[in-house]
Design a protein around this motif. Sequence first.
Motif, PDB file in Angstrom:
ATOM      1  N   ALA A  31       7.358  -3.411   6.700  1.00 21.48           N
ATOM      2  CA  ALA A  31       7.145  -4.215   5.491  1.00 21.48           C
ATOM      3  C   ALA A  31       7.534  -5.670   5.735  1.00 21.48           C
ATOM      4  N   LEU A  41       2.799  -5.449   1.037  1.00 20.06           N
ATOM      5  CA  LEU A  41       3.136  -4.030   1.127  1.00 20.06           C
ATOM      6  C   LEU A  41       4.646  -3.863   1.287  1.00 20.06           C
ATOM      7  N   SER A  42       5.238  -3.098   0.414  1.00 23.33           N
ATOM      8  CA  SER A  42       6.683  -2.889   0.426  1.00 23.33           C
ATOM      9  C   SER A  42       7.042  -1.644   1.234  1.00 23.33           C
ATOM     10  N   ALA A  45       5.738   1.313  -0.655  1.00 21.19           N
ATOM     11  CA  ALA A  45       4.290   1.463  -0.517  1.00 21.19           C
ATOM     12  C   ALA A  45       3.929   2.060   0.842  1.00 21.19           C
ATOM     13  N   LYS A  48       4.642   5.730   0.859  1.00 15.92           N
ATOM     14  CA  LYS A  48       3.620   6.453   0.097  1.00 15.92           C
ATOM     15  C   LYS A  48       2.327   6.578   0.910  1.00 15.92           C
ATOM     16  N   ILE A  49       1.966   5.518   1.645  1.00 25.71           N
ATOM     17  CA  ILE A  49       0.767   5.570   2.490  1.00 25.71           C
ATOM     18  C   ILE A  49       0.919   6.663   3.539  1.00 25.71           C
ATOM     19  N   ARG A  54      -0.772   7.269  -1.391  1.00 22.28           N
ATOM     20  CA  ARG A  54      -1.302   5.954  -1.770  1.00 22.28           C
ATOM     21  C   ARG A  54      -2.428   5.581  -0.829  1.00 22.28           C
ATOM     22  N   VAL A  56      -5.270   2.723   0.788  1.00 19.83           N
ATOM     23  CA  VAL A  56      -5.118   1.426   1.450  1.00 19.83           C
ATOM     24  C   VAL A  56      -6.402   0.629   1.252  1.00 19.83           C
ATOM     25  N   GLU A  60      -5.289  -4.474   3.254  1.00 18.33           N
ATOM     26  CA  GLU A  60      -4.041  -3.851   3.697  1.00 18.33           C
ATOM     27  C   GLU A  60      -4.216  -3.156   5.040  1.00 18.33           C
TER      28      GLU A  60
END
Length: 227
Positions: A31, A41-42, A45, A48-49, A54, A56, A60
């Motif tokens: 990140a 993007l944290s 995040a 989660k990806i 999550r 993309v 991203e």
Amino acid sequence: MEDQPKRPSEVLAEQVKVWRDRRRLSAQGLADRIRDLGGTLSRVAISKIENGDRGVSLDEWLQLAHALAVPPVLLFVDLRSGNPVAVAPQVVLHPWLVWEWATGEQPPLVTAANGGALVSRVEEFNSAQSALNLYRREASLGRALSDAQRGAKAAEFAGDERTAMGARGVYVEALRQHAEVLDQMIEQGIEPPGKPYEWVEDMKRLGLSRYPDRLVAVGDGDVHGER
């Protein structure tokens, strides 16, 4: 039992984690790299990806590839495992075939009845590939020209006039070939990449380009840094 083919988004979730681990980065470390690129993007995040919770965006995807220092296509194909990729519900391909299509090496493929692959839309692909082929040729000729220029300067420094004349001839021929491919790019409506100032001036002085005013000159740095 063979692994079930995965959609590119599922492969990406796995490969982000794979490459992050290879880079010895925590989710926060990745990140931080993305933040340095101006992305948002944290750590949460990214987690989660990797967990498949999550999606993309295209932006991203490129930021992740840049931060991980991998070719973007390697985030949605797993070349090591060879597991098939479901490019579409009815198009399941070996990752090497997806790689060749994604990198412009061959037309898109469809799954054949026997489980193999058949090329499709060849004419349309070839028309799109022409620009890519020009860039590849330009890059190859640029490397050859850089070598020829170094050879000419080395021969001149050595002081052997006969050798120096031959080396200059090689340099001029490499200039001619490079000017030709830059002209072809211009004729196809492609903005040519910037070239070292000395190259551009020599092309103009020797009358090697049909479009001298369209050539883009940059500083005297290495050609590979100008692209």
